[in-house]
Design an enzyme around this catalytic site. Structure first.
Site, PDB file in Angstrom:
ATOM      1  CE1 TYR A   1      22.229  12.627  39.280  1.00  0.00           C
ATOM      2  CE2 TYR A   1      21.134  10.849  40.467  1.00  0.00           C
ATOM      3  CZ  TYR A   1      21.911  11.285  39.410  1.00  0.00           C
ATOM      4  OH  TYR A   1      22.380  10.386  38.481  1.00  0.00           O
TER       5      TYR A   1
ATOM      6  CE  LYS B   1      49.761  26.864  35.006  1.00  0.00           C
ATOM      7  NZ  LYS B   1      50.217  26.476  33.663  1.00  0.00           N
TER       8      LYS B   1
END
Length: 417
Positions: free
Chosen positions: A52, A107
């Site tokens: 970060y 899915k």
């Protein structure tokens, strides 16, 4: 031939859905079926400074200078957006976006399990075509491909067509093309088993929704010459009144013998019955087919005709169910199709890529010892399928020249800074 009570590839017993309890189902969905897991360690201050701030700023500047670097330094190169408006969910119909989420999560889980692709379910609380297209165009920097799912016809045709035009990444409505790819693979192998040629078969497609239209089109692309399509009003033919744009186009490409009338009239003497309508048909209709017929009764959970009854009259029978031989399951197609398209950094999924996927699926089953009337497609759990489909699709994309070459090179080879 394979034993219908056993999965020849995984050596697991076939599953009867009636054995699954309601408690099991709800427990497996508790809290959802997905999570996000970091790929880098975040154990200390140095880790944070690299992953970060301040380290991440260096990567941001690099991508700002060269957008193609997104493929190397973010997950978007292999991220699929699984998109639905909840208007045509399984056999449940228009149940809305929130109720469609368990399917979209499932899915995404399949993408990960079968092709190691990350994906994000995105359900949209709108059925407006313009709003759906605009939303995904604006979100394009966040994903690498779009899997449209459970969107009702005929809007699904326009949404897919417009997204393909608007986006520079693979877009596929799986209810259309995933089904069509597996159906083509199965029909190729059914014809092989019967020593027939695809072009010689008289094919009847019952259902002119998303999957019916796509199946008819891919069969024509693959060389079928006699395809008749029916909707709830009967045979689709040139000059019939009250048809939408998709059906009018289909009427121009199909029904070369000028068949008119209902399903019984169309199926009489036919070689192939492909059921994609959710309706039921009497045994007498299947009995009227030509000798050595092929029946694909794909409505779920209840096929158009009992498979055991169909087998009395047809040489090859397939369904969408896992408890009978020859399960026509989209999972044989979509993970490998998207993986191959993303591996190649393809701008779109073309007809040639779909045909290549169907050939890859068919060839796996045809090479098995069990190949025969009860084994015309691989198991949905066969680990060979997705890699073979991905390779075939990537190769077809390269041959067609639909590859964004700079992006593909950056993703594959990296870029020094």
């Amino acid at each position: 031939m394979s034993d219908p009570g056993n999965d020849a590839t995984t050596n697991q017993p076939a599953l009867d859905g009636r054995d699954i309890t309601e408690e099991e189902v709800f427990a497996s969905h508790e809290g959802g079926k997905l999570s996000v897991t970091p790929t880098v360690g975040l154990a200390g201050r140095r880790d944070l400074a690299i992953a970060y701030t301040p380290g991440v700023a260096k990567v941001c500047r690099a991508i700002a200078d060269d957008k193609a670097l997104t493929a190397r330094y973010t997950w978007t190169h292999r991220l699929v957006a699984v998109v639905s408006d909840g208007t045509a969910v399984l056999g449940l119909g228009d149940i809305g976006p929130r109720a469609s989420l368990p399917v979209m999560e499932g899915k995404s889980a399949l993408f990960k399990a079968f092709a190691d692709l990350d994906s994000i379910p995105l359900v949209l609380e709108t059925t407006d075509v313009d709003e759906i297209v605009d939303t995904l165009v604006h979100l394009r920097p966040s994903f690498g491909a779009v899997n449209l799912e459970d969107i009702a016809a005929p809007r699904c045709f326009e949404i897919e067509r417009r997204l393909i035009e608007a986006l520079d990444c693979p877009v596929m409505h799986d209810d259309q093309h995933g089904t069509a790819i597996v159906v083509l693979a199965a029909l190729r192998n059914a014809a092989r088993v019967l020593d027939r040629d695809l072009a010689s078969l008289k094919v009847v497609v019952s259902g002119a929704g998303a999957s019916g239209v796509a199946c008819a089109k891919i069969l024509l692309s693959a060389g079928a010459s006699d395809v008749v399509v029916l909707d709830s009003r009967g045979v689709i033919h040139a000059g019939r009144e009250g048809m939408n744009v998709e059906k009018m186009a289909l009427a121009e490409e199909t029904n070369p013998r000028g068949v008119r009338g209902d399903l019984a009239a169309a199926v009489s003497g036919a070689d192939v019955f492909l059921g994609l309508s959710g309706s039921t048909i009497p045994e007498s209709v299947i009995a009227s087919m030509a000798e050595g017929g092929i029946v694909f009764a794909l409505s779920n959970p209840d096929p158009e005709i009992d498979p055991e009854v169909a087998r009395k009259h047809a040489a090859v029978v397939a369904t969408g169910r896992s408890d009978y031989p020859n399960q026509i399951n989209n999972v044989l197609a979509f993970p490998g199709v998207f993986a191959g398209a993303l591996d190649a950094a393809a701008r779109r999924i073309t007809e040639a890529m779909k045909l290549a996927a169907a050939d890859a699926i068919a060839d796996i089953a045809a090479g098995d010892e069990e190949f025969g009337a009860d084994h015309i497609v691989p198991s949905a759990l066969d680990p060979r399928v997705a890699p073979a489909v991905a390779q075939a699709v990537a190769r077809a994309a390269a041959e067609e020249g639909v590859v964004r070459r700079h992006v593909a090179e950056v993703a594959a080879e990296g870029h020094g800074h």
